[in-house]
Every structure is written in C-alpha cells, then in structure tokens.
Design a protein around this motif. Sequence first.
Motif, PDB file in Angstrom:
ATOM      1  N   VAL A 186     -29.800  66.873  11.132  1.00 36.55           N
ATOM      2  CA  VAL A 186     -30.901  68.039  10.402  1.00 36.55           C
ATOM      3  C   VAL A 186     -29.962  68.577   9.608  1.00 36.55           C
ATOM      4  CG1 VAL A 186     -31.719  68.221  13.064  1.00 36.55           C
ATOM      5  CG2 VAL A 186     -29.809  69.515  12.504  1.00 36.55           C
ATOM      6  N   GLY A 187     -29.020  67.119   8.561  1.00 31.99           N
ATOM      7  CA  GLY A 187     -27.911  68.031   8.357  1.00 31.99           C
ATOM      8  C   GLY A 187     -28.985  68.549   6.434  1.00 31.99           C
ATOM      9  N   ASP A 237     -25.822  60.406  17.301  1.00 37.79           N
ATOM     10  CA  ASP A 237     -26.337  61.461  16.151  1.00 37.79           C
ATOM     11  C   ASP A 237     -26.432  63.077  16.724  1.00 37.79           C
ATOM     12  OD1 ASP A 237     -28.034  61.597  18.407  1.00 37.79           O
ATOM     13  OD2 ASP A 237     -29.689  59.866  16.904  1.00 37.79           O
ATOM     14  N   ALA A 238     -27.270  63.680  15.392  1.00 44.24           N
ATOM     15  CA  ALA A 238     -26.807  64.925  16.452  1.00 44.24           C
ATOM     16  C   ALA A 238     -27.984  65.184  17.137  1.00 44.24           C
ATOM     17  CB  ALA A 238     -27.959  65.768  15.069  1.00 44.24           C
ATOM     18  N   GLY A 291     -24.493  59.588  10.829  1.00 47.88           N
ATOM     19  CA  GLY A 291     -24.824  58.432   9.190  1.00 47.88           C
ATOM     20  C   GLY A 291     -23.347  58.399   8.923  1.00 47.88           C
ATOM     21  N   ARG A 292     -22.166  58.896   9.278  1.00 46.50           N
ATOM     22  CA  ARG A 292     -21.267  58.567   8.441  1.00 46.50           C
ATOM     23  C   ARG A 292     -21.043  57.111   8.340  1.00 46.50           C
ATOM     24  NH1 ARG A 292     -21.742  63.631  10.792  1.00 46.50           N
ATOM     25  NH2 ARG A 292     -20.359  65.448  10.116  1.00 46.50           N
ATOM     26  N   PRO A 300     -27.310  63.792   0.704  1.00 45.92           N
ATOM     27  CA  PRO A 300     -27.830  61.916   0.789  1.00 45.92           C
ATOM     28  C   PRO A 300     -27.183  61.057   1.568  1.00 45.92           C
ATOM     29  CG  PRO A 300     -27.289  63.378  -1.205  1.00 45.92           C
ATOM     30  CD  PRO A 300     -26.360  64.018   0.046  1.00 45.92           C
ATOM     31  N   GLN A 301     -26.055  60.743   2.259  1.00 45.38           N
ATOM     32  CA  GLN A 301     -25.582  59.529   2.649  1.00 45.38           C
ATOM     33  C   GLN A 301     -26.050  59.707   4.106  1.00 45.38           C
ATOM     34  OE1 GLN A 301     -22.559  57.252   0.391  1.00 45.38           O
ATOM     35  NE2 GLN A 301     -22.226  59.589  -0.077  1.00 45.38           N
ATOM     36  N   LEU A 302     -25.085  61.551   4.267  1.00 50.76           N
ATOM     37  CA  LEU A 302     -25.979  61.596   6.301  1.00 50.76           C
ATOM     38  C   LEU A 302     -27.739  61.026   6.276  1.00 50.76           C
ATOM     39  CD1 LEU A 302     -22.853  64.172   6.954  1.00 50.76           C
ATOM     40  CD2 LEU A 302     -22.613  61.827   6.621  1.00 50.76           C
ATOM     41  N   THR A 303     -28.106  61.749   5.808  1.00 48.25           N
ATOM     42  CA  THR A 303     -29.819  61.944   6.032  1.00 48.25           C
ATOM     43  C   THR A 303     -30.230  60.770   5.310  1.00 48.25           C
ATOM     44  OG1 THR A 303     -29.957  63.132   3.877  1.00 48.25           O
ATOM     45  CG2 THR A 303     -29.565  64.309   6.289  1.00 48.25           C
ATOM     46  N   GLY A 304     -29.561  59.730   4.836  1.00 47.58           N
ATOM     47  CA  GLY A 304     -30.960  59.175   3.936  1.00 47.58           C
ATOM     48  C   GLY A 304     -30.527  59.634   2.494  1.00 47.58           C
ATOM     49  N   VAL A 305     -30.393  58.835   0.936  1.00 54.82           N
ATOM     50  CA  VAL A 305     -30.895  58.872   0.130  1.00 54.82           C
ATOM     51  C   VAL A 305     -32.234  59.599  -0.123  1.00 54.82           C
ATOM     52  CG1 VAL A 305     -30.839  58.070  -2.058  1.00 54.82           C
ATOM     53  CG2 VAL A 305     -29.201  57.766  -0.565  1.00 54.82           C
ATOM     54  N   GLU A 306     -33.316  58.954   0.582  1.00 60.36           N
ATOM     55  CA  GLU A 306     -34.872  59.533   0.270  1.00 60.36           C
ATOM     56  C   GLU A 306     -34.663  61.014   1.061  1.00 60.36           C
ATOM     57  OE1 GLU A 306     -36.636  58.523  -2.278  1.00 60.36           O
ATOM     58  OE2 GLU A 306     -34.274  57.396  -2.694  1.00 60.36           O
TER      59      GLU A 306
END
Length: 489
Positions: free
Chosen positions: A13-14, A101-102, A309-310, A360-366
């Motif tokens: 939930v970043g 993950d979260a 996501g790391r 964007p990297q932790l959650t996916g760029v999109e």
Amino acid sequence: MTFLGMPYAPRGVGHLRGAEPFPVAARSALADTQLRRNLGNATRTIRAKRAAVVAELPDWEELRAAGQAIKAHTLAHLDHYLTQLESQVSAHGGTVHWARDANEANRIVTGLVAETGAAEVVKVKSIATDEIGLNEALAAAGISAYETDLAELIVQLGHDRPSHILVPAIHRNRAEIREIFLREMPGVDPGLADTPAALTEAARLHLRRRFLSARVGVSGANFAIAETGTLCVVESEGNGRMCLTLPDTLITVMGIEKVIPSWRDLEVFLQLLPRSSTGERMNPYTSMWTGVTPGDGPQRFHLVLLDNGRTAALADPVGRQALYCIRCSACLNVCPVYERTGGHAYGSVYPGPIGAVLSPQLTGVEDNASLPYASSLCGACYDACPVRIDIPSLLVHLRARHVEEAARSRRVPGAEAVTMAAASWVMARPGRYAAAQRAGRAGRVLGRGGRIRGLPPPLSAWTAARDAPAPPAQTFREWWRREHGQRDT
Ligand code: SF4
C-alpha cells in the motif's frame, strides 16, 4: 527466508489508495497559498542548516562516496548480510520474521501484539509501517496504535497524512497545530498558546500516560548491523528511546535494504544522516539494541524484515540505486517541485524526488506512473543526496520503462509514440529537417514579443502552464550560410 530471488509480484500500500495522479493533485496543492508558505519557510530553514553543517566537513564528498559504496556492496550481497543479521538477532534472544508484502507484515505484527493480550501499542516514527498501512491493520484487529513522534502525533490527531519524510506535519503551521490539539487532545488546557514550548509541553503531557502504560512498542529502524545483529534508531525527541525501552515487547518493522555489514559502516552513516536530515552534527538520541538483555528493556524482541517490492527493485540494475536511500529527506528540501506542491500531491508515503523513484518500483511502475514525471530534472536532488543516488537518471530510466510498458499494452500507438516516430523520420535526413524548420516558421504568426502563449491542440497541453518561444525569423542554417557563404552540412 526463502523469498529472496523468488518470482514475486507484490502489491503493498505504498501508493495511497484512491490517490489522484500527481498532475491532478499538484494543481489543487499549487492553489493552496498557506501550504506553499508553510513549505517555503520550512524547507528554506532546513536547507540553510544543512548547508552550514555540511560545509564544516572537508571530506564531505569522500563520505558521500563511502556511503554509496557501502550501500552498493551491501545490496550486491544482500542475501549474505540478511542471513547474518538473522542469525545474530536470534543468537541474542530476538526472533526474526520475513514478510513478502504488506499483508504478510501486517498479519505478523497484528498476531504478535494479539499474543501479548495488549489492546494498544506505542509507535516510534516509521515510514515502513506507514508503507504497509500497519495502523489501519491494527485498528481492524481492535488494537489502537499511538504515534509518539510530535509531527506524527499532529498528523494522527488531525486525521491527516504525512507530507514529508522527516517532518510529516511540515504542511501545518503553529496556529493549525494548536487548533488540532484543542479539538482532539483530551484534557488539553483551553488557553493553550501556539508557541513551540507550549505545544510540545501539551504533547509531552498527553504522551507520558501512553509511554508508562504501553506493553508493546513498535518501531522502524534506520540501520541494522549484520555482524552483531544490532538495530539502530536515530531521533530528536526522546520519544523513540521511551518506546524502545519501556514496553515488555518490542516489534521492529524494517525494510530489507536497511541492513549494513559492520559498525565501521555505521560510522559513515552517522556522519551523513544527521547533517543531511535535520542539519545537525549529531542527532540528539541514537538508540541501539542487540536482541534482549535480561532485566533491562524489552524482554521480547521481534524483527520483521519487509520485502514489499524491494527485491523487484533490486532486480533492476539501474533502479536498485533507490534502495541506497537512508531517508534523510535532503532531496525533498532542495526540490523545486516538492517545495511548491508539498508531499500529499505524490499520493505515496514516500514523497519528493525519492518517492518519485522508489514508489513506482515498490508498487510496479504502472501503479505510480505519473511520479517519474514529477520533476524538472534540475539535478539538485543528486547534489544533495548523501549516498549519491543519481535520481535524475533514475527518473529518466523509469519514464522509459513506463513508455515501454504502456506501448506494449496498447493496440494502437499513442500520440506520443506517433509524434516521436514523426520526429525521428524528420531528423533522419538534413533536407527533411531544414524543410521542417522552414515550415515551423509559420508559427511566428502566433507569437507576441517573441513568446507564444497558446498553441492549438494537441500542443496546447505544453502552453497550458508555460509560454513557448516563437520561431526565429531565420534558422541557424540560413544564418550560417549568410555569414559564411557556404552550404551547411
Ligand atoms: S534519496 Fe538521498 S537525499 Fe533523498 S531521502 Fe534518500 S538518502 Fe536522502
């Protein structure tokens, strides 16, 4: 401890759910003059303090290079150092948990608190727990989480969101804080003044009851030293020290990138971090603990190592630089975009330049597609970063990833792709380029005083927020021919 390197598509939930894309959120932030005044004052003050203490160190650039090298080395051997950390923490009486993950991290922490039978926890300021939405998860399980850092307390009482890594309530001024305290703090003096001393005294009285009754403390960590299993939290108010020492049970949630190999490495970061964050030579409180010590401090210690996501960021040879971050917030304080929009516009718990490359990297760029564009690429963040993260290059890299991913998911090429293909065709031949320049001269009719204030669609998006220069009366090639009497090449 088997998830490192596994195929993995986390969705933490970043990125704050329901948050508007940056261009939309920034527009309303820009219209808030009070917000801009608060931010301008605060960032100017922190910038001046930082510049003064950094100038005292003749080897500042060498320290930055050392910090960067330690982070690069650690990330290249992350599996080794995390395993070493785990065995050292376990050997000293702590328990290590691994969270992919979260959701997994929240489940672990909620379960650990429930085991103690406690219905409330006191918290040290921690962005990792904001990232996973821990307070909300605890609340859903009937457990109240009390923030004890003054700025986090202001945010929590104001039912607000943090807007800065170091100063989460930077968007609030003293009058606004006084109003929040009067409204939300039980038993507060109705004649409360809005001086810093009066406000902090009110917070101190409010928090003391919590500290003395809490059975569980929850913290993040600034560093974890693999060679001894020692955790380190730096802070300014002493609330952290209370949370880390008074409760029976301590639960620390830490991103896996926070591990460092040795105490010698800590020496470098304890010089870089306070100077870059609060503009101090040394932060007032540095708390360190290794497992548990019978009869002294918490008797149960749990370390939750968070991926979320790391490892996906680590897999990108360019993007992994964002994991060097020590959360000092220097890049926010020098960023002209952050100074004008504030942190909420980023829609992410990590705002500013580091948020634009990390979220964007932790959650996916999109999921955070607009953030890599929230920059003028001026490079001030790179100059200020104590671990030399090349944020401008990362922004460009993430923009390219976004464009490529968007192109893959589209059946028909978008306007940008068509424009770029046309530009590429024109620029491939000098004759075509010269003809395009001559044709562009027609745009002079739109200019006034050398500027074009409004272009027709689709170019109107460009001039909606800025003027465009009117085309010159002659092209460079024409000038060259006239001056030198020869053909251009
Ligand atoms: S990216 Fe660099 S300057 Fe920004 S918060 Fe992280 S360490 Fe500090």
